[in-house]
Scaffold this motif. Structure first.
Motif, PDB file in Angstrom:
ATOM      1  N   GLY A 129      10.770  -0.902  -1.095  1.00 33.34           N
ATOM      2  CA  GLY A 129      10.494  -0.358  -2.417  1.00 33.34           C
ATOM      3  C   GLY A 129      11.729   0.224  -3.070  1.00 33.34           C
ATOM      4  N   CYS A 286       2.267  -5.745   7.378  1.00 31.92           N
ATOM      5  CA  CYS A 286       1.595  -4.881   6.408  1.00 31.92           C
ATOM      6  C   CYS A 286       0.155  -5.331   6.177  1.00 31.92           C
ATOM      7  N   ALA A 307      -2.147  -1.879  -1.584  1.00 32.62           N
ATOM      8  CA  ALA A 307      -1.579  -0.556  -1.305  1.00 32.62           C
ATOM      9  C   ALA A 307      -0.479  -0.632  -0.257  1.00 32.62           C
ATOM     10  N   THR A 308      -0.631  -1.524   0.722  1.00 38.54           N
ATOM     11  CA  THR A 308       0.356  -1.616   1.802  1.00 38.54           C
ATOM     12  C   THR A 308       1.405  -2.697   1.559  1.00 38.54           C
ATOM     13  N   SER A 309       1.313  -3.433   0.454  1.00 38.51           N
ATOM     14  CA  SER A 309       2.327  -4.455   0.156  1.00 38.51           C
ATOM     15  C   SER A 309       3.696  -3.800   0.037  1.00 38.51           C
ATOM     16  N   GLY A 311       6.418  -3.322  -1.610  1.00 35.87           N
ATOM     17  CA  GLY A 311       7.236  -3.200  -2.819  1.00 35.87           C
ATOM     18  C   GLY A 311       7.434  -4.494  -3.587  1.00 35.87           C
ATOM     19  N   ALA A 313       7.105  -1.201  -6.445  1.00 31.59           N
ATOM     20  CA  ALA A 313       5.996  -0.490  -7.064  1.00 31.59           C
ATOM     21  C   ALA A 313       5.656  -1.049  -8.443  1.00 31.59           C
ATOM     22  N   VAL A 316       3.752  -4.512  -8.028  1.00 30.09           N
ATOM     23  CA  VAL A 316       2.416  -4.280  -7.469  1.00 30.09           C
ATOM     24  C   VAL A 316       1.532  -3.580  -8.505  1.00 30.09           C
ATOM     25  N   GLN A 334       1.810   3.367  -3.294  1.00 29.02           N
ATOM     26  CA  GLN A 334       3.082   2.750  -3.669  1.00 29.02           C
ATOM     27  C   GLN A 334       4.097   3.790  -4.144  1.00 29.02           C
ATOM     28  N   ARG A 337       5.352   6.007  -1.258  1.00 33.29           N
ATOM     29  CA  ARG A 337       6.311   5.319  -0.398  1.00 33.29           C
ATOM     30  C   ARG A 337       7.657   5.154  -1.092  1.00 33.29           C
ATOM     31  N   MET A 338       7.630   4.865  -2.395  1.00 27.68           N
ATOM     32  CA  MET A 338       8.873   4.733  -3.141  1.00 27.68           C
ATOM     33  C   MET A 338       9.657   6.043  -3.110  1.00 27.68           C
TER      34      MET A 338
END
Length: 363
Positions: A129, A286, A307-309, A311, A313, A316, A334, A337-338
């Motif tokens: 991300g 993921c 949600a778990t992809s 990146g 953000a 997605v 997202q 995590r970013m």
């Protein structure tokens, strides 16, 4: 008096081809029911033109402005109830952010350990991300920014396509209808002109200020944070007409696609199979974690997958906005995590790189 002939320049001709090809591909993707067609069409068009040697110089200001619009899109999708979402699923978010980050950095370490890519370049390129932020930080720490950009945007392209295809397959198999925003006419007028002016001021002004301050991913983060305040505390509606979103999606797609020109491909051709293998291994890992969320956290499959992809953000967010998912859950995961990657990325990259350096010296 001789009249000067108004002949188009090479760049103008290329821009014309790029825009027309983007429109055709977007319509084609839309006709097949693939979500985020207005992102994927321009992205594919830009990749095709870049690989053919017909590069187009996408204005940086256009991309920064597009990031601001996507920041407002994220702010609209994550309302003030984000606090209740966080308190309700805090353990899921912590585990999700840590799991994807650890998986991505482990694959980056492996690519560096096996000498697929030099130094800490693979670690920066594998960060899940905040692609633009990772490029800025990698360049500041002396990494080859071309390779970092290649890895980051190749992952974004792969994730965008796989997420769109998974969403398309899921909607067809479950009979779910795509979000109404996708089918909206491009010429649909804004519902709130005052909200539109406020949104434009936040999106463009915040993006330019974020870029000028050289904040990592500032073009996305500053409008996103300002959008939260605008919507949830000033009670002003974030107005994003379909045409404005389509233009923003196009600039994001063009900027990503134009990264894959012949020069970058020549530099990275030798490592391309291993990098692609690592990216798809990360996507599968993921996906496995998303399956665990479905089983143990009772999250619906498509929401868990997006949600778990890994990146970015912004892409997605575009896909989530065009699919029937729990948008606040997807965007919260997202964004968290970013922010986590931006906060820990430099330390993780330096630690892994120094470990690899010591290991090679011992050998």
């Amino acid at each position: 008096m001789h009249r000067r002939r108004l002949t188009p320049t090479r760049q103008q001709l290329r821009w014309t081809v790029l825009v027309l090809l983007s429109i055709v591909l977007s319509i084609a993707f839309d006709a097949t029911g693939v979500p985020a067609a207005r992102l994927l069409g321009p992205m594919v068009a830009a990749i095709l033109m870049a690989l053919s040697g017909s590069d187009v110089s996408v204005p940086r200001l256009g991309f920064v402005g597009a990031q601001g619009v996507i920041g407002c899109l994220i702010a609209r999708g994550v309302p003030v109830s984000i606090l209740s979402t966080l308190s309700e699923h805090w353990l899921v978010f912590i585990v999700g952010v840590l799991a994807v980050t650890v998986l991505a950095n482990a694959l980056g370490w492996a690519l560096s350990h096996w000498n697929v890519l030099p130094g800490d370049t693979a670690v920066w390129g594998s960060a899940p991300g905040a692609a633009s932020a990772m490029m800025i930080m990698a360049e500041a720490h002396g990494s080859d920014v071309r390779l970092v950009a290649f890895m980051q945007y190749l992952r974004v392209v792969c994730v965008s396509f796989t997420a769109s295809l998974v969403a398309h397959w899921w909607m067809r198999s479950s009979g779910a209808a795509p979000a109404a925003a996708v089918s909206a006419s491009l010429l649909q007028p804004p519902g709130d002109w005052g909200g539109l002016l406020a949104t434009l001021a936040v999106a463009l002004g915040g993006a330019v200020i974020g870029a000028r301050l050289r904040l990592p991913a500032g073009g996305l983060l500053l409008p996103m944070l300002a959008g939260f305040v605008l919507q949830d505390f000033a009670h002003i509606h974030i107005e994003l007409p379909p045409l404005m979103l389509a233009v923003a999606y196009a600039f994001v797609g063009w900027t990503i696609g134009m990264r894959f020109n012949r020069e970058v491909l020549r530099v990275t051709l030798k490592s391309l199979p291993q990098v692609l293998a690592a990216i798809f291994l990360l996507i599968l890992a993921c996906g496995a974690f998303a399956a665990a969320l479905v089983r143990w956290a009772h999250v619906d499959p498509l929401t868990a997958y997006l949600a778990t992809s890994p990146g970015g953000a912004d892409s997605v967010a575009i896909i989530a906005a065009s699919t029937p998912v729990d948008v606040p859950f997807v965007l919260t995961m997202q964004v968290l995590r970013m922010l986590f990657v931006m906060a820990t990325g430099p330390t993780i990259a330096r630690t892994l790189a120094s470990h690899l350096h010591r290991r090679k010296h011992r050998v």
